[in-house]
Motif scaffolding. Sequence first.
Motif, PDB file in Angstrom:
ATOM      1  N   ILE A 162       5.486   6.486   2.459  1.00  6.88           N
ATOM      2  CA  ILE A 162       5.543   5.306   3.151  1.00  6.88           C
ATOM      3  C   ILE A 162       5.726   5.465   4.574  1.00  6.88           C
ATOM      4  CG2 ILE A 162       6.586   3.120   3.434  1.00  6.88           C
ATOM      5  CD1 ILE A 162       7.075   3.024   0.218  1.00  6.88           C
ATOM      6  N   ARG A 163       6.889   6.081   4.743  1.00  6.21           N
ATOM      7  CA  ARG A 163       7.133   6.284   6.416  1.00  6.21           C
ATOM      8  C   ARG A 163       6.258   7.184   7.255  1.00  6.21           C
ATOM      9  NH1 ARG A 163      13.758   6.666   5.140  1.00  6.21           N
ATOM     10  NH2 ARG A 163      13.799   4.701   4.042  1.00  6.21           N
ATOM     11  N   LEU A 164       5.764   8.141   6.412  1.00  5.45           N
ATOM     12  CA  LEU A 164       4.612   9.130   7.064  1.00  5.45           C
ATOM     13  C   LEU A 164       3.412   8.194   7.418  1.00  5.45           C
ATOM     14  CD1 LEU A 164       4.842  12.604   5.127  1.00  5.45           C
ATOM     15  CD2 LEU A 164       5.524  12.122   7.629  1.00  5.45           C
ATOM     16  N   LEU A 165       3.013   7.444   6.491  1.00  2.00           N
ATOM     17  CA  LEU A 165       1.791   6.825   6.660  1.00  2.00           C
ATOM     18  C   LEU A 165       2.076   5.665   7.713  1.00  2.00           C
ATOM     19  CD1 LEU A 165       0.699   6.718   2.883  1.00  2.00           C
ATOM     20  CD2 LEU A 165      -0.651   7.585   4.808  1.00  2.00           C
ATOM     21  N   ARG A 166       3.056   5.005   7.651  1.00  2.00           N
ATOM     22  CA  ARG A 166       3.420   3.734   8.656  1.00  2.00           C
ATOM     23  C   ARG A 166       3.370   4.545  10.045  1.00  2.00           C
ATOM     24  NH1 ARG A 166       7.901   0.830   6.414  1.00  2.00           N
ATOM     25  NH2 ARG A 166       6.314  -0.702   5.389  1.00  2.00           N
ATOM     26  N   GLY A 167       4.168   5.647  10.269  1.00  2.00           N
ATOM     27  CA  GLY A 167       4.263   6.237  11.546  1.00  2.00           C
ATOM     28  C   GLY A 167       2.987   6.666  12.204  1.00  2.00           C
ATOM     29  N   SER A 168       1.976   6.900  11.204  1.00  2.00           N
ATOM     30  CA  SER A 168       0.586   7.289  11.697  1.00  2.00           C
ATOM     31  C   SER A 168      -0.209   6.217  12.123  1.00  2.00           C
ATOM     32  CB  SER A 168      -0.117   7.932  10.547  1.00  2.00           C
ATOM     33  OG  SER A 168      -0.434   7.335   9.536  1.00  2.00           O
ATOM     34  N   GLY A 169       0.457   4.812  11.697  1.00  2.00           N
ATOM     35  CA  GLY A 169      -0.579   3.779  12.356  1.00  2.00           C
ATOM     36  C   GLY A 169      -1.066   2.899  11.121  1.00  2.00           C
ATOM     37  N   ARG A 170      -0.813   3.553   9.986  1.00  2.00           N
ATOM     38  CA  ARG A 170      -1.491   2.943   9.106  1.00  2.00           C
ATOM     39  C   ARG A 170      -0.525   1.835   8.257  1.00  2.00           C
ATOM     40  NH1 ARG A 170      -3.049   8.354   9.124  1.00  2.00           N
ATOM     41  NH2 ARG A 170      -5.151   8.845   8.713  1.00  2.00           N
ATOM     42  N   THR A 171      -1.020   1.154   7.324  1.00  2.00           N
ATOM     43  CA  THR A 171      -0.338   0.012   6.694  1.00  2.00           C
ATOM     44  C   THR A 171      -0.283   0.271   5.262  1.00  2.00           C
ATOM     45  OG1 THR A 171      -0.933  -1.672   8.221  1.00  2.00           O
ATOM     46  CG2 THR A 171      -0.108  -2.397   6.009  1.00  2.00           C
ATOM     47  N   PRO A 172       0.813   0.967   4.924  1.00  2.00           N
ATOM     48  CA  PRO A 172       1.033   1.282   3.415  1.00  2.00           C
ATOM     49  C   PRO A 172       0.965   0.198   2.527  1.00  2.00           C
ATOM     50  CG  PRO A 172       3.017   1.712   4.476  1.00  2.00           C
ATOM     51  CD  PRO A 172       2.242   1.272   5.598  1.00  2.00           C
ATOM     52  N   VAL A 173       0.590  -0.009   1.517  1.00  2.00           N
ATOM     53  CA  VAL A 173       0.595  -0.964   0.541  1.00  2.00           C
ATOM     54  C   VAL A 173       0.849  -0.300  -1.074  1.00  2.00           C
ATOM     55  CG1 VAL A 173      -0.777  -2.765  -1.009  1.00  2.00           C
ATOM     56  CG2 VAL A 173      -1.119  -2.425   1.828  1.00  2.00           C
TER      57      VAL A 173
END
Length: 221
Positions: free
Chosen positions: A110-121
């Motif tokens: 979750i945190r990796l994806l969010r940090g890359s600008g993505r929205t985790p769902v």
Amino acid sequence: MNVTVYGDSILKGVLFENGKYVVDHACEQKLTERFGLKVTNRSRFGSTLPKALSRIEKDAETPAAGEVALLEFGGNDCDYDWAAIAAAPEAEHNCKTPPAQFLDCYRRAIRLLRGSGRTPVLSSLPPINAELYLRFLCRDGLSRENIVRWLGDVQRIYRWQENYSQMVEQLAREEDTPLVDLRRPFLQDARAPSALLCADGIHPSRLGQGLIYQAFCAAMG
């Protein structure tokens, strides 16, 4: 909208029909057409979260602002080596991804994806049918008696998988991450559970995949 899906056979569209596994992309195709999505589906049959994490880590190295990353894990993570259990029901056996490791991996993803600008769902897990699944496991000669001796109660299979779905729901709250509830529609449907699942007791049938489609439609408004 760009959507990358990380998951297992559930969101891959796998069905067990006529004694074999097949893939049906109808649900994904209908969602793509209805909402104008561009979907990259990285779901893999049998995938656990630790297996998928290396792919997520690599993808997260490339920024992708505004992209949605849908994660659906737990069904294989909570599974056991049933042949080993049947052979040694008195021994201690661990599932593929124990709860603490599962939560740690999910948080990292979750945190990796969010940090890359993505929205985790995240998505919860469709329920399974313990009796059907156990029958499927023992179809080629595994000792049902030994497996049940280790379990203590056949429905422990259901409860253990439910526990992983509940962990995902709790994690979504803790990480303030959107959740698509794939479990509730199955539990609330008036049709027999066996109609919503394939003969293996774990993969949604075509009717079940219809519920998954409706759940995503509801989540997207």
